[in-house]
Design a protein around this motif. Sequence first.
Motif, PDB file in Angstrom:
ATOM      1  N   HIS A  97       0.583  -1.095  -0.065  1.00  0.00           N
ATOM      2  CA  HIS A  97      -0.280   0.053   0.459  1.00  0.00           C
ATOM      3  C   HIS A  97       1.037   0.936   0.081  1.00  0.00           C
ATOM      4  O   HIS A  97       0.404   2.174  -0.598  1.00  0.00           O
ATOM      5  CB  HIS A  97      -0.734  -0.067   1.167  1.00  0.00           C
ATOM      6  CG  HIS A  97      -1.883   0.809   1.753  1.00  0.00           C
ATOM      7  ND1 HIS A  97      -3.327   1.161   0.216  1.00  0.00           N
ATOM      8  CD2 HIS A  97      -1.761   2.382   2.106  1.00  0.00           C
ATOM      9  CE1 HIS A  97      -3.455   2.289   1.445  1.00  0.00           C
ATOM     10  NE2 HIS A  97      -3.315   3.482   1.795  1.00  0.00           N
ATOM     11  N   HIS A 119      -7.985   6.979   9.145  1.00  0.00           N
ATOM     12  CA  HIS A 119      -8.907   5.980   7.957  1.00  0.00           C
ATOM     13  C   HIS A 119      -8.957   5.072   7.728  1.00  0.00           C
ATOM     14  O   HIS A 119      -8.929   4.036   7.191  1.00  0.00           O
ATOM     15  CB  HIS A 119     -10.123   6.926   7.582  1.00  0.00           C
ATOM     16  CG  HIS A 119     -10.798   6.352   6.795  1.00  0.00           C
ATOM     17  ND1 HIS A 119     -12.624   5.662   7.607  1.00  0.00           N
ATOM     18  CD2 HIS A 119     -11.544   6.115   5.719  1.00  0.00           C
ATOM     19  CE1 HIS A 119     -13.277   5.148   6.332  1.00  0.00           C
ATOM     20  NE2 HIS A 119     -12.718   5.363   5.368  1.00  0.00           N
ATOM     21  N   GLU A 120      -7.574   5.386   6.725  1.00  0.00           N
ATOM     22  CA  GLU A 120      -6.817   4.835   5.337  1.00  0.00           C
ATOM     23  C   GLU A 120      -6.274   3.783   5.834  1.00  0.00           C
ATOM     24  O   GLU A 120      -6.109   2.390   5.950  1.00  0.00           O
ATOM     25  CB  GLU A 120      -5.882   6.118   5.113  1.00  0.00           C
ATOM     26  CG  GLU A 120      -5.668   5.038   3.999  1.00  0.00           C
ATOM     27  CD  GLU A 120      -4.291   5.833   3.048  1.00  0.00           C
ATOM     28  OE1 GLU A 120      -4.469   6.943   3.572  1.00  0.00           O
ATOM     29  OE2 GLU A 120      -3.262   5.085   2.560  1.00  0.00           O
ATOM     30  N   LEU A 122      -7.244   2.166   9.215  1.00  0.00           N
ATOM     31  CA  LEU A 122      -8.317   0.929   8.906  1.00  0.00           C
ATOM     32  C   LEU A 122      -8.650   0.760   8.130  1.00  0.00           C
ATOM     33  O   LEU A 122      -9.112  -0.812   8.256  1.00  0.00           O
ATOM     34  CB  LEU A 122      -9.101   2.191  10.192  1.00  0.00           C
ATOM     35  CG  LEU A 122      -8.521   2.202  11.299  1.00  0.00           C
ATOM     36  CD1 LEU A 122      -9.610   3.012  12.060  1.00  0.00           C
ATOM     37  CD2 LEU A 122      -8.511   1.208  12.378  1.00  0.00           C
ATOM     38  N   SER A 123      -8.363   1.021   7.193  1.00  0.00           N
ATOM     39  CA  SER A 123      -9.065   0.462   5.878  1.00  0.00           C
ATOM     40  C   SER A 123      -8.284  -1.139   5.361  1.00  0.00           C
ATOM     41  O   SER A 123      -8.557  -1.581   4.756  1.00  0.00           O
ATOM     42  CB  SER A 123      -8.963   0.688   4.514  1.00  0.00           C
ATOM     43  OG  SER A 123      -7.923   1.341   4.194  1.00  0.00           O
ATOM     44  N   LEU A 124      -7.095  -0.889   5.767  1.00  0.00           N
ATOM     45  CA  LEU A 124      -6.111  -1.866   6.113  1.00  0.00           C
ATOM     46  C   LEU A 124      -5.992  -2.853   6.444  1.00  0.00           C
ATOM     47  O   LEU A 124      -6.610  -2.988   7.771  1.00  0.00           O
ATOM     48  CB  LEU A 124      -4.746  -1.412   5.468  1.00  0.00           C
ATOM     49  CG  LEU A 124      -4.144   0.158   4.969  1.00  0.00           C
ATOM     50  CD1 LEU A 124      -2.936   0.050   4.766  1.00  0.00           C
ATOM     51  CD2 LEU A 124      -4.322  -0.953   3.298  1.00  0.00           C
ATOM     52  N   LYS A 125      -6.504  -4.704   5.997  1.00  0.00           N
ATOM     53  CA  LYS A 125      -6.521  -5.835   6.628  1.00  0.00           C
ATOM     54  C   LYS A 125      -5.142  -6.067   7.558  1.00  0.00           C
ATOM     55  O   LYS A 125      -3.977  -6.217   7.308  1.00  0.00           O
ATOM     56  CB  LYS A 125      -6.548  -6.908   6.112  1.00  0.00           C
ATOM     57  CG  LYS A 125      -8.007  -7.381   4.857  1.00  0.00           C
ATOM     58  CD  LYS A 125      -9.031  -7.730   5.734  1.00  0.00           C
ATOM     59  CE  LYS A 125     -10.355  -7.416   4.756  1.00  0.00           C
ATOM     60  NZ  LYS A 125     -11.093  -7.534   4.503  1.00  0.00           N
ATOM     61  N   LYS A 129      -7.547  -0.098  15.602  1.00  0.00           N
ATOM     62  CA  LYS A 129      -7.156   0.454  16.029  1.00  0.00           C
ATOM     63  C   LYS A 129      -6.611   0.454  17.048  1.00  0.00           C
ATOM     64  O   LYS A 129      -5.402   1.964  16.189  1.00  0.00           O
ATOM     65  CB  LYS A 129      -8.787   1.255  17.207  1.00  0.00           C
ATOM     66  CG  LYS A 129      -9.646   1.534  16.769  1.00  0.00           C
ATOM     67  CD  LYS A 129     -11.177   1.428  17.253  1.00  0.00           C
ATOM     68  CE  LYS A 129     -12.695   1.107  16.454  1.00  0.00           C
ATOM     69  NZ  LYS A 129     -13.868   1.154  17.478  1.00  0.00           N
TER      70      LYS A 129
END
Length: 220
Positions: A97, A119-120, A122-125, A129
């Motif tokens: 990424h 937010h970005e 947290l979008s990654l597997k 948090k």
Amino acid sequence: MIVQRVCLGKVYDVLLSAYGCQGWWPAETAFEVCVGAILTQQTSWKNVERCISTLKDEGLLSCSAICDAPHRVMEHHLFSTGFYRQKSRRLKDFCKHLQENYRCDEGKLLSRPLDAARHELLSLKGIGKETADSMLLYAGAHPIFVVDAYTCRILSRLHSIPVGDYDAVQTVFHDALPKDMGLYREYHALLVEHGKRTCLKNEPLCENCVLRWICFFGEK
DNA sequence: ACCCAGGTGGCCC
DNA sequence: GGGCCACATGGG
């Protein structure tokens, strides 16, 4: 329950005088912080140190090197962190990424506005948090409080907050403390140090520890 | 032989 | 939206 600012401030003072300045995160670069944050998930730091050291020796502690390394090789080097298949995949995903969107410069991602960067991440597997906030606080220098299992456990004992509610615990710290990156860094490190020493998972209260008096007098 | 570690995501209801 | 579960090695 309203948490008084003075109370969490006192907790900090007690921990700091008991254990001294921790100087977290233990890493030489921002990228190393990110790698460590992923590898230390549900794993003792001792196990992670071995792997970080190995990655350094092998020339694999960089975004492009991790992208280029075969899964099998990464799995081999991450063996002692546990969950090494997941962590190899997720670490490579994170690096991919960075490579595709930021030319392997993690600073470009981390220096985005806090909410956007979080937010970005947290979008990654594989980045939840705590991992995201650790990267933002210790690698990105954002003022955001990191909550971990020790933090939840200790705070729930002091203030009847449900264990496991990440957002609730984080809000307590954000509301009670000045928005100070350095303070957040040191406070979280001290909570971990304290937790390692005295707050066992199945103990209902912190008995015979430096916070004992606050357990009795801390709620105002 | 247990229990725990600086979590996370995917189920299931 | 909460309650389980797998993921896995290393240390007490």
